[in-house]
Design a protein around this motif. Structure first.
Motif, PDB file in Angstrom:
ATOM      1  N   ILE A 233      23.398 -28.956   1.253  1.00 19.36           N
ATOM      2  CA  ILE A 233      24.174 -29.214   0.040  1.00 19.36           C
ATOM      3  C   ILE A 233      25.252 -28.138  -0.080  1.00 19.36           C
ATOM      4  N   PRO A 234      26.452 -28.477  -0.561  1.00 17.24           N
ATOM      5  CA  PRO A 234      27.479 -27.440  -0.723  1.00 17.24           C
ATOM      6  C   PRO A 234      27.123 -26.490  -1.862  1.00 17.24           C
ATOM      7  N   LEU A 235      27.289 -25.208  -1.611  1.00 20.61           N
ATOM      8  CA  LEU A 235      26.989 -24.196  -2.616  1.00 20.61           C
ATOM      9  C   LEU A 235      28.228 -23.763  -3.395  1.00 20.61           C
ATOM     10  N   PHE A 236      29.400 -23.886  -2.768  1.00 19.05           N
ATOM     11  CA  PHE A 236      30.610 -23.318  -3.340  1.00 19.05           C
ATOM     12  C   PHE A 236      31.751 -24.332  -3.302  1.00 19.05           C
ATOM     13  N   LEU A 237      32.643 -24.187  -4.283  1.00 19.60           N
ATOM     14  CA  LEU A 237      33.873 -24.966  -4.347  1.00 19.60           C
ATOM     15  C   LEU A 237      35.022 -23.973  -4.463  1.00 19.60           C
ATOM     16  N   LEU A 238      36.028 -24.098  -3.602  1.00 15.81           N
ATOM     17  CA  LEU A 238      37.147 -23.159  -3.581  1.00 15.81           C
ATOM     18  C   LEU A 238      38.466 -23.899  -3.725  1.00 15.81           C
ATOM     19  N   PHE A 239      39.388 -23.269  -4.455  1.00 14.29           N
ATOM     20  CA  PHE A 239      40.736 -23.801  -4.642  1.00 14.29           C
ATOM     21  C   PHE A 239      41.761 -22.758  -4.220  1.00 14.29           C
ATOM     22  N   SER A 240      42.850 -23.222  -3.656  1.00 10.40           N
ATOM     23  CA  SER A 240      44.042 -22.422  -3.442  1.00 10.40           C
ATOM     24  C   SER A 240      45.203 -23.136  -4.115  1.00 10.40           C
ATOM     25  N   CYS A 241      45.925 -22.437  -5.001  1.00 11.75           N
ATOM     26  CA  CYS A 241      46.966 -23.048  -5.828  1.00 11.75           C
ATOM     27  C   CYS A 241      48.206 -22.163  -5.829  1.00 11.75           C
ATOM     28  N   VAL A 242      49.347 -22.783  -6.091  1.00 15.37           N
ATOM     29  CA  VAL A 242      50.596 -22.021  -6.095  1.00 15.37           C
ATOM     30  C   VAL A 242      51.385 -22.318  -7.363  1.00 15.37           C
ATOM     31  N   LYS A 243      52.059 -21.295  -7.856  1.00 22.85           N
ATOM     32  CA  LYS A 243      52.995 -21.442  -8.961  1.00 22.85           C
ATOM     33  C   LYS A 243      54.373 -21.707  -8.361  1.00 22.85           C
ATOM     34  N   GLY A 244      54.807 -22.953  -8.388  1.00 19.82           N
ATOM     35  CA  GLY A 244      56.047 -23.308  -7.747  1.00 19.82           C
ATOM     36  C   GLY A 244      57.270 -22.872  -8.530  1.00 19.82           C
ATOM     37  N   GLU A 245      58.366 -22.700  -7.808  1.00 21.14           N
ATOM     38  CA  GLU A 245      59.635 -22.314  -8.432  1.00 21.14           C
ATOM     39  C   GLU A 245      60.081 -23.320  -9.492  1.00 21.14           C
TER      40      GLU A 245
END
Length: 249
Positions: A233-245
């Motif tokens: 079972i997955p233990l972790f959830l990760l996001f990568s996000c950017v603040k665009g111009e």
């Protein structure tokens, strides 16, 4: 007694047990989550970094050693704050004793905001993401991990406090408070679906670059049976996000 945010870590027995548990051989935090978040962060050289709910600032030390230009860790637990101060003593890293909710978030001050397994303690996630968005420079990034929603969903599982060999996925779309019996204390967390995390980030203005459920790597584990257990079972959830111009206005 229920403990919100990082306050459970100021209980001596809980703190000692947590540090021993986190640093044990084949800890999923070290063997699964940490390699995944470092991969998402990439090369931090020259970045000004804000670390929210930083714990003992071990991630911060890694980023400083990789060449980030500045590091500020935000931590609400007195005991974790003291651990972080000691760990960063010989570095240029800095710390502030504050919860994520109470931090001031200066505008356009950081290139990178990170958070490891802490945002699921925050009740008002929407306001938090808005605050992070405005404190990032244009083009700045937010990279964070949370406990996977499949683990936080069930009211019944969180109450048991037992080490799990099977997992109940229930109450998934009932968002909100969960009180988990964790290492002998009643710890408050907040469950959200994966979609709710995604929507809250998008509503704050972020462009989501990546969403990942890191898969265990057998080469990271010394015990083959523990590796097999972590494959279930997955233990972790990760996001990568950017603040665009294009979000400046």
């Amino acid at each position: 007694m229920e403990f919100k945010g990082s306050k459970a870590y100021d209980e001596e027995a809980f703190f000692q047990q947590f540090m021993k548990r986190r640093n044990r051989t084949d800890s999923p935090n070290l063997r699964i989550e940490k390699p995944a978040i470092l991969q998402l962060i990439g090369n931090p050289e020259g970045f000004s970094v804000l670390d929210l709910g930083c714990g003992d600032a071990s991630l911060g030390l890694d980023l400083l050693e990789k060449g980030c230009s500045s590091y500020l860790g935000i931590e609400g637990s007195n005991k974790m704050f003291e651990e972080a101060i000691q760990l960063l003593e010989a570095s240029k890293g800095k710390m502030e004793l504050s919860s994520m909710e109470d931090y001031s978030y200066p505008p356009e001050a950081f290139d990178l905001a990170v958070s490891e397994l802490a945002i699921h303690y925050v009740e008002d996630m929407e306001t938090l993401f808005q605050s992070i968005f405005q404190t990032l420079k244009p083009g700045g990034r937010l990279v964070f991990s949370v406990q996977h929603p499949l683990l936080t969903s069930s009211f019944k599982s969180s109450e048991s406090g037992e080490s799990r060999s099977s997992w109940i996925v229930d109450d998934y779309f009932y968002s909100g408070k969960r009180v988990e019996n964790w290492m002998g204390e009643q710890v408050v967390k907040y469950h959200r679906s994966t979609g709710e995390y995604f929507s809250a980030l998008a509503n704050a203005g972020f462009k989501i670059e990546s969403l990942t459920e890191p898969k265990p790597d057998p080469e990271q584990f010394s015990n083959p049976e523990e590796y097999k257990r972590r494959m279930r079972i997955p233990l972790f959830l990760l996001f990568s996000c950017v603040k665009g111009e294009d979000f400046i206005g």
